[in-house]
Enzyme design. Structure first.
Site, PDB file in Angstrom:
ATOM      1  N   SER A  13      29.703  48.034 -21.606  1.00 38.28           N
ATOM      2  CA  SER A  13      29.477  47.437 -20.284  1.00 38.28           C
ATOM      3  C   SER A  13      30.360  46.209 -20.066  1.00 38.28           C
ATOM      4  CB  SER A  13      28.001  47.089 -20.072  1.00 38.28           C
ATOM      5  OG  SER A  13      27.614  45.985 -20.848  1.00 38.28           O
ATOM      6  N   ASN A  14      30.611  45.451 -21.119  1.00 38.76           N
ATOM      7  CA  ASN A  14      31.518  44.308 -20.957  1.00 38.76           C
ATOM      8  C   ASN A  14      32.928  44.800 -20.635  1.00 38.76           C
ATOM      9  OD1 ASN A  14      30.344  41.493 -21.404  1.00 38.76           O
ATOM     10  ND2 ASN A  14      29.354  42.672 -23.018  1.00 38.76           N
ATOM     11  N   ARG A  61      37.662  48.301 -46.295  1.00 39.02           N
ATOM     12  CA  ARG A  61      37.778  47.429 -45.138  1.00 39.02           C
ATOM     13  C   ARG A  61      39.227  47.064 -44.801  1.00 39.02           C
ATOM     14  NH1 ARG A  61      34.236  44.355 -42.707  1.00 39.02           N
ATOM     15  NH2 ARG A  61      32.753  44.335 -44.397  1.00 39.02           N
ATOM     16  N   MET A  86      31.467  46.298 -33.191  1.00 39.79           N
ATOM     17  CA  MET A  86      30.469  45.995 -34.202  1.00 39.79           C
ATOM     18  C   MET A  86      30.987  46.112 -35.638  1.00 39.79           C
ATOM     19  SD  MET A  86      28.246  45.210 -32.055  1.00 39.79           S
ATOM     20  CE  MET A  86      26.673  45.019 -32.870  1.00 39.79           C
ATOM     21  N   HIS A 105      29.517  36.947 -27.831  1.00 40.90           N
ATOM     22  CA  HIS A 105      28.356  37.056 -28.721  1.00 40.90           C
ATOM     23  C   HIS A 105      27.102  36.714 -27.918  1.00 40.90           C
ATOM     24  CE1 HIS A 105      26.168  37.154 -32.463  1.00 40.90           C
ATOM     25  NE2 HIS A 105      25.566  36.042 -32.083  1.00 40.90           N
TER      26      HIS A 105
HETATM   27  C1  GRF Z   1      26.832  42.714 -25.923  1.00 48.54           C
HETATM   28  O1  GRF Z   1      25.577  42.108 -25.845  1.00 48.54           O
HETATM   29  C2  GRF Z   1      27.783  41.848 -26.715  1.00 48.54           C
HETATM   30  O2  GRF Z   1      27.564  40.489 -26.539  1.00 48.54           O
HETATM   31  C3  GRF Z   1      27.443  42.245 -28.130  1.00 48.54           C
HETATM   32  O3  GRF Z   1      27.205  43.616 -28.079  1.00 48.54           O
HETATM   33  C4  GRF Z   1      26.788  43.979 -26.772  1.00 48.54           C
HETATM   34  C5  GRF Z   1      27.765  45.017 -26.300  1.00 48.54           C
HETATM   35  O4  GRF Z   1      27.408  45.523 -25.045  1.00 48.54           O
HETATM   36  N1  GRF Z   1      28.489  41.825 -29.036  1.00 48.54           N
HETATM   37  P1  GRF Z   1      28.461  46.411 -24.261  1.00 48.54           P
HETATM   38  O5  GRF Z   1      28.958  47.498 -25.209  1.00 48.54           O
HETATM   39  O6  GRF Z   1      29.555  45.539 -23.760  1.00 48.54           O
HETATM   40  O7  GRF Z   1      27.636  47.011 -23.148  1.00 48.54           O
END
Ligand code: GRF
Length: 211
Positions: A13-14, A61, A86, A105
């Site tokens: 979503s971001n 890694r 992640m 974050h």
């Molecule tokens: C968001 O809350 C971001 O801050 C965190 O993971 C979530 C990701 O959401 N790191 P999206 O994939 O951007 O919807």
């Protein structure tokens, strides 16, 4: 025109907010570490260049980081944006992209680095929570802060309701930070200070109204 690479792991979503924001024009590519990431499907539908560097096929890694860095470099980005990515990135990777690596974050750092930020904030009974955009440094969820947004924690909040309130603010502050970068207004100094228009960004804090 500047070039941005967005790294995602899931929903994206971001990423979508950045793609839809009224920002100065930029070239973009999206890279995910999970082939099934919803956000990758969305980026493909929009006709954007996408790539997958699957962490499961790079169990070491350093190998994962190197493959990811090579893919990123092929897009010659001015900025690399972690948007719900992640995986923990190693020191060599972070140094390679120093000053052009942003993360969002879901907490008011330095409070609640790591996972489950909303549940931990609720368990602690804090009254103010929020989100942070920061330049990435080798320590997890640590690094010079660019912008933060605060939200109230309300009496009946659940993890989901608090996460949703914070996410609304994430979708405001990430485009703002990226805008500053695209406009050449945001820099990280060699000694780790964030400058906006050449000044300390102490005023670049957005506090959402208490409603
Ligand atoms: C968001 O809350 C971001 O801050 C965190 O993971 C979530 C990701 O959401 N790191 P999206 O994939 O951007 O919807």
């Amino acid at each position: 025109m500047k070039s941005i690479v967005i790294l995602i792991s899931g929903r994206g979503s971001n990423m979508r907010t950045l793609l839809d924001a009224d920002l100065p024009a930029f070239r973009v590519a999206v890279i995910g570490n999970r082939p099934s990431a919803e956000g990758l499907a969305y980026a493909r539908e929009r006709g954007l260049p996408t790539a997958v560097i699957d962490h499961r096929t790079h169990p070491v890694r350093e190998d994962f980081d190197a493959a990811l860095a090579d893919e990123i470099e092929s897009h010659q980005p001015d900025l690399v944006v972690l948007a719900g990515f992640m995986r923990i990135l190693g020191e060599a990777f972070v140094r390679r992209f120093a000053g052009r690596l942003l993360n969002i974050h879901p907490s008011l750092l330095p409070a609640y680095p790591g996972m489950h930020t909303h549940a931990r904030a609720l368990a602690d009974g804090v009254k103010i929570h929020g989100c942070t955009v920061h330049f990435v440094t080798p320590s997890l969820d640590c690094g010079p802060i660019v912008i933060q947004a605060a939200v109230p924690v309300l009496g009946g909040d659940t993890e989901d309701s608090l996460a949703a309130r914070v996410l609304t603010q994430e979708h405001l502050i990430y485009p703002q930070a990226v805008r500053w970068f695209l406009e050449d207004r945001l820099t990280l100094t060699a000694d780790g200070r964030v400058l906006l228009d050449g000044e300390s960004t102490s005023t670049a804090v957005l506090v959402a109204p208490l409603a």
